[in-house]
Motif scaffolding. Structure first.
Motif, short mmCIF file in Angstrom:
data_model
loop_
_atom_site.label_atom_id
_atom_site.label_comp_id
_atom_site.label_asym_id
_atom_site.label_seq_id
_atom_site.Cartn_x
_atom_site.Cartn_y
_atom_site.Cartn_z
N ALA A 3 -13.09 18.22 25.22
CA ALA A 3 -13.92 17.78 24.10
C ALA A 3 -13.02 17.32 22.96
O ALA A 3 -11.87 17.71 22.86
CB ALA A 3 -14.83 18.91 23.64
N ASP A 4 -13.58 16.46 22.12
CA ASP A 4 -12.86 16.02 20.93
C ASP A 4 -13.08 16.98 19.77
O ASP A 4 -12.27 17.04 18.84
CB ASP A 4 -13.34 14.62 20.51
N LEU A 5 -14.19 17.72 19.82
CA LEU A 5 -14.54 18.62 18.73
C LEU A 5 -15.43 19.73 19.29
O LEU A 5 -16.27 19.49 20.15
CB LEU A 5 -15.30 17.84 17.65
N VAL A 6 -15.23 20.94 18.79
CA VAL A 6 -16.11 22.06 19.12
C VAL A 6 -16.99 22.31 17.90
O VAL A 6 -16.49 22.55 16.79
CB VAL A 6 -15.33 23.33 19.47
N LEU A 7 -18.31 22.21 18.08
CA LEU A 7 -19.26 22.40 16.99
C LEU A 7 -19.92 23.76 17.13
O LEU A 7 -20.48 24.09 18.19
CB LEU A 7 -20.32 21.30 17.01
N VAL A 8 -19.87 24.54 16.06
CA VAL A 8 -20.45 25.88 16.05
C VAL A 8 -21.49 25.93 14.95
O VAL A 8 -21.17 25.79 13.76
CB VAL A 8 -19.38 26.97 15.81
N LEU A 18 -15.46 22.70 14.20
CA LEU A 18 -16.26 22.48 13.02
C LEU A 18 -17.34 23.56 12.98
O LEU A 18 -18.24 23.57 13.82
CB LEU A 18 -16.89 21.08 13.04
N VAL A 19 -17.21 24.49 12.04
CA VAL A 19 -18.16 25.59 11.90
C VAL A 19 -19.14 25.22 10.79
O VAL A 19 -18.75 25.00 9.65
CB VAL A 19 -17.44 26.92 11.55
N ASN A 20 -20.42 25.17 11.15
CA ASN A 20 -21.45 24.77 10.21
C ASN A 20 -22.33 25.97 9.86
O ASN A 20 -23.17 26.38 10.67
CB ASN A 20 -22.31 23.65 10.81
N PRO A 21 -22.17 26.56 8.67
CA PRO A 21 -22.96 27.73 8.32
C PRO A 21 -24.37 27.40 7.85
O PRO A 21 -25.17 28.29 7.55
CB PRO A 21 -22.14 28.36 7.17
N ARG A 22 -24.67 26.11 7.76
CA ARG A 22 -25.98 25.66 7.28
C ARG A 22 -26.91 25.34 8.45
O ARG A 22 -26.47 25.02 9.53
CB ARG A 22 -25.82 24.42 6.40
#
Length: 276
Positions: free
Chosen positions: A107-112, A139-143
């Motif tokens: 993957a190019d990015l891991v989204l959490v 990329l950790v997205n807390p929203r």
């Protein structure tokens, strides 16, 4: 970095909000989604050896539930125009980081998302796996809402480290589409072998040549921890994302004494782009 494949990690227990924001992000990027649905089991306690039928039945229930949740996610994704694949991961807690790392390589990015990040055990395994055992940024997205593909304001935490430099390069796609990138140095010291005679000037020049709109912010901590200073400055500049290098010290030291990355993961209220 051109984002063509995004690995989105979903907890088998809670994923209804994460799938919405992940779909929106991947659609905006025009990226393929690898949807990893993960269930972490624990090994049976010593007291139940040899393994009992009851424990095996419980394990089978977990496997069946994983299949059901993965199927539900697949049905949602089929209603979109996204290219996607589904990965069902049933693993022991001790081996989950290896399983995550194995898939993160492609993957190019891991989204959490917020729900996965809110599971402390799962977040720990994602960080240990994808961040430490693969070259892929996280990329950790807390929203609950999706990460914007074109943030208006980004705080780039800069300390002249290899990790910060790698995070900068891997996040260029976001930085280039941003209205303002705040290269932020906390209590910088001018040294020819580190930050240079004018701390932040060299990385600002590098980014400007890539078409990034840069501001250099030299921030005094005033005795506060670095993570507190960064979080406050992110608020001051209305940052939509924080980009930073992860774990600039040995991992064992970080686990024993904490660290900027650990505190940012726990307390950041804006999406956090991490690389090492």
């Amino acid at each position: 970095m051109s984002i063509k494949t995004v690995m989105c990690v979903f907890s088998v227990d809670r994923w209804d909000q994460d799938i919405k924001s992940a779909i929106e992000f991947c659609e905006a990027q025009g990226a393929h989604m690898t949807a990893m649905v993960i269930c972490m089991c624990s090994v049976p306690p010593v007291s139940v050896y040899p393994v009992t039928v009851t424990w095996l039945d419980e394990q089978q229930k977990q496997i069946d539930r994983l299949a059901e949740e993965a199927d539900a996610i697949q049905k949602i994704l089929k209603r979109t125009e996204l290219s996607f694949d589904i990965q069902e991961i049933y693993t022991e807690f001790a081996w989950a980081d290896d399983d995550i790392a194995q898939h993160a390589f492609y993957a190019d990015l891991v989204l959490v998302g917020a729900q996965a990040a809110g599971d402390e055990d799962l977040q720990r395994r994602i960080i240990d796996g994808a961040l430490f055992q693969s070259p892929t940024p996280i990329l950790v997205n807390p929203r609950m809402q999706a990460v914007s593909s074109f943030p208006k304001s980004i705080l780039l935490a800069w300390d002249s480290s290899d990790e910060a430099a790698r995070a900068t390069r891997q996040s260029l796609e976001f930085l280039q589409g941003c209205d303002s990138v705040h290269v932020t140095l906390v209590d910088p010291v001018a040294r020819s072998y580190e930050n240079g005679e004018e701390p932040g000037a060299d990385i600002a020049t590098f980014l400007t040549r890539h078409g990034v709109k840069v501001e250099v912010d030299q921030v005094a901590s005033g005795g506060r921890r670095v993570d507190e200073t960064l979080r406050q400055h992110a608020t001051d500049v209305a940052a939509d994302m924080v980009v930073m290098g992860a774990y600039n010290h040995p991992r064992l030291q970080q686990r024993l004494f904490g660290g900027v990355t650990r505190f940012m993961l726990k307390n950041s209220t804006v999406p956090l782009f991490l690389s090492r």
